[in-house]
Scaffold this active site. Sequence first.
Site, PDB file in Angstrom:
ATOM      1  N   SER A   1       0.794  -1.387  -0.097  1.00  0.00           N
ATOM      2  CA  SER A   1       0.049  -0.034  -0.072  1.00  0.00           C
ATOM      3  C   SER A   1       0.941   1.085  -0.007  1.00  0.00           C
ATOM      4  O   SER A   1       2.119   1.055   0.282  1.00  0.00           O
ATOM      5  CB  SER A   1      -0.909  -0.057   1.265  1.00  0.00           C
ATOM      6  OG  SER A   1      -1.341   1.249   1.564  1.00  0.00           O
TER       7      SER A   1
ATOM      8  N   TYR B   1      -1.868  -1.204  10.628  1.00  0.00           N
ATOM      9  CA  TYR B   1      -1.938  -1.613   9.310  1.00  0.00           C
ATOM     10  C   TYR B   1      -0.686  -0.886   8.361  1.00  0.00           C
ATOM     11  O   TYR B   1       0.059  -1.844   7.969  1.00  0.00           O
ATOM     12  CB  TYR B   1      -2.970  -0.709   8.562  1.00  0.00           C
ATOM     13  CG  TYR B   1      -3.066  -1.059   7.174  1.00  0.00           C
ATOM     14  CD1 TYR B   1      -4.058  -1.810   6.750  1.00  0.00           C
ATOM     15  CD2 TYR B   1      -2.862   0.121   6.270  1.00  0.00           C
ATOM     16  CE1 TYR B   1      -4.328  -2.151   5.325  1.00  0.00           C
ATOM     17  CE2 TYR B   1      -3.039  -0.134   4.731  1.00  0.00           C
ATOM     18  CZ  TYR B   1      -3.859  -1.202   4.440  1.00  0.00           C
ATOM     19  OH  TYR B   1      -3.883  -1.248   2.915  1.00  0.00           O
TER      20      TYR B   1
HETATM   21  N1  LIG Z   1      -8.701  -0.786  -0.745  1.00  0.00           N
HETATM   22  C1  LIG Z   1      -7.908  -0.062  -0.800  1.00  0.00           C
HETATM   23  O1  LIG Z   1      -7.872   1.011  -0.637  1.00  0.00           O
HETATM   24  C2  LIG Z   1      -6.285  -0.546  -0.610  1.00  0.00           C
HETATM   25  C3  LIG Z   1      -5.152   0.222  -0.643  1.00  0.00           C
HETATM   26  C4  LIG Z   1      -3.790  -0.225  -0.582  1.00  0.00           C
HETATM   27  C5  LIG Z   1      -3.773  -1.391  -0.651  1.00  0.00           C
HETATM   28  N2  LIG Z   1      -4.921  -2.379  -0.186  1.00  0.00           N
HETATM   29  C6  LIG Z   1      -4.419  -3.869   0.252  1.00  0.00           C
HETATM   30  O2  LIG Z   1      -5.245  -4.631  -0.711  1.00  0.00           O
HETATM   31  C7  LIG Z   1      -5.358  -5.859  -0.215  1.00  0.00           C
HETATM   32  C8  LIG Z   1      -6.759  -6.175  -0.577  1.00  0.00           C
HETATM   33  O3  LIG Z   1      -7.715  -5.399   0.011  1.00  0.00           O
HETATM   34  P1  LIG Z   1      -9.064  -4.910  -0.484  1.00  0.00           P
HETATM   35  O4  LIG Z   1      -9.508  -3.514  -0.426  1.00  0.00           O
HETATM   36  O5  LIG Z   1      -9.401  -5.807  -1.907  1.00  0.00           O
HETATM   37  O6  LIG Z   1     -10.025  -5.921   0.505  1.00  0.00           O
HETATM   38  P2  LIG Z   1     -11.539  -6.675   0.323  1.00  0.00           P
HETATM   39  O7  LIG Z   1     -12.043  -6.666   1.677  1.00  0.00           O
HETATM   40  O8  LIG Z   1     -12.146  -6.318  -0.674  1.00  0.00           O
HETATM   41  O9  LIG Z   1     -10.796  -8.065   0.215  1.00  0.00           O
HETATM   42  C9  LIG Z   1     -10.154  -8.638   1.059  1.00  0.00           C
HETATM   43  C10 LIG Z   1     -10.209 -10.338   1.088  1.00  0.00           C
HETATM   44  O10 LIG Z   1      -9.455 -10.931   1.895  1.00  0.00           O
HETATM   45  C11 LIG Z   1     -10.304 -11.870   2.470  1.00  0.00           C
HETATM   46  N3  LIG Z   1      -9.606 -12.364   3.856  1.00  0.00           N
HETATM   47  C12 LIG Z   1      -9.811 -11.436   4.876  1.00  0.00           C
HETATM   48  N4  LIG Z   1      -9.363 -11.907   5.960  1.00  0.00           N
HETATM   49  C13 LIG Z   1      -8.940 -13.270   5.572  1.00  0.00           C
HETATM   50  C14 LIG Z   1      -8.471 -14.424   6.271  1.00  0.00           C
HETATM   51  N5  LIG Z   1      -8.330 -14.422   7.686  1.00  0.00           N
HETATM   52  N6  LIG Z   1      -7.789 -15.529   5.367  1.00  0.00           N
HETATM   53  C15 LIG Z   1      -8.152 -15.484   4.185  1.00  0.00           C
HETATM   54  N7  LIG Z   1      -8.870 -14.563   3.654  1.00  0.00           N
HETATM   55  C16 LIG Z   1      -9.140 -13.428   4.268  1.00  0.00           C
HETATM   56  C17 LIG Z   1     -11.723 -11.531   2.497  1.00  0.00           C
HETATM   57  O11 LIG Z   1     -12.538 -12.653   2.647  1.00  0.00           O
HETATM   58  C18 LIG Z   1     -11.825 -10.615   1.083  1.00  0.00           C
HETATM   59  O12 LIG Z   1     -12.149 -11.549   0.265  1.00  0.00           O
HETATM   60  C19 LIG Z   1      -4.993  -5.679   1.211  1.00  0.00           C
HETATM   61  O13 LIG Z   1      -3.952  -6.227   1.593  1.00  0.00           O
HETATM   62  C20 LIG Z   1      -4.913  -4.339   1.398  1.00  0.00           C
HETATM   63  O14 LIG Z   1      -4.357  -3.852   2.456  1.00  0.00           O
HETATM   64  C21 LIG Z   1      -5.927  -1.973  -0.142  1.00  0.00           C
END
Ligand SMILES: NC(=O)c1ccc[n+]([C@@H]2O[C@H](COP(=O)([O-])OP(=O)(O)OC[C@H]3O[C@@H](n4cnc5c(N)ncnc54)[C@H](O)[C@@H]3O)[C@@H](O)[C@H]2O)c1
Length: 248
Positions: A130, A143
């Site tokens: 991120s 985080y």
């Molecule tokens: N959305 C943002 O703005 C953003 C920005 C930068 C980085 N990220 C990173 O991207 C990644 C995905 O984020 P997202 O926004 O797509 O989230 P999201 O909530 O849409 O998806 C996360 C997924 O992870 C799964 N998950 C959660 N806990 C779990 C566990 N214990 N075991 C297995 N699976 C699990 C969930 O079921 C879900 O399908 C994360 O690492 C997040 O930190 C997100």
Amino acid sequence: MTDLTGRTALVTGGASGIGAACARELASRGATVTIADVDDVAAKELASELHGETWAVDLLDVASLEELHLDTDILVNNAGIQTVASIVEFDPAAFRRIQTLMVEAPFLLIRAALPGMYSRGFGRIVNVSSVHGLRASEYKVAYVTAKHALEGLSKVTALEGGPHGVTSNCVNPGYVRTPLVEKQIADQAAAHGIAEDQVLEKVMLTESAVKRLVEPAEVGSLVGWLASADAGMVTGASYTMDGGWSAR
Ligand SMILES: NC(=O)c1ccc[n+]([C@@H]2O[C@H](COP(=O)([O-])OP(=O)(O)OC[C@H]3O[C@@H](n4cnc5c(N)ncnc54)[C@H](O)[C@@H]3O)[C@@H](O)[C@H]2O)c1
């Protein structure tokens, strides 16, 4: 035939948001994708669309990952969660949970995947970090700590994997339009003492030159390229996709 035909890929948290976009991109490039997620219903739905497979797994159960052997050419460490609170009010159990899912589980999955990658002389590890792997924000202590640790894990993997044809990189998006961000808006409003409809303008997009959320498919596209043969000399890197946030 596309550039990843014949390759296998595993995407953690692949049932939603960025992970789902990565799974779609890798499948569209010809890879056979396994979606590893605790939400097995959503994982199965996407896997059937992509002619892929699922692994129903709670990655917080790290003990079960210690003896794992993973046969995959591409590993995308993506599963993540968020908690927004000041350090003083931060629940220690939530802090530990975030380090477990977002640092320890990726370490164990990399550890499980490297021997197979080494024996085949090819591997691509992409860690979904991120902008918070490179920059800090208030109220996100667990985080920001976890994403900075993931950056270190990715670089050590790059150094050890290089001689074996294995690359390891981070992607560093700003705020992406996913359920994780939608769920955060109320908490951000409370932590900052502002209305929910002010969160985008006053919290999430203040540092960006491009004033919009990143789309999941944009991140997926970068991950697809990092997994390709073209990116063979890219390793130990952290690719920002943050609308210019980290240019400051
Ligand atoms: N959305 C943002 O703005 C953003 C920005 C930068 C980085 N990220 C990173 O991207 C990644 C995905 O984020 P997202 O926004 O797509 O989230 P999201 O909530 O849409 O998806 C996360 C997924 O992870 C799964 N998950 C959660 N806990 C779990 C566990 N214990 N075991 C297995 N699976 C699990 C969930 O079921 C879900 O399908 C994360 O690492 C997040 O930190 C997100």
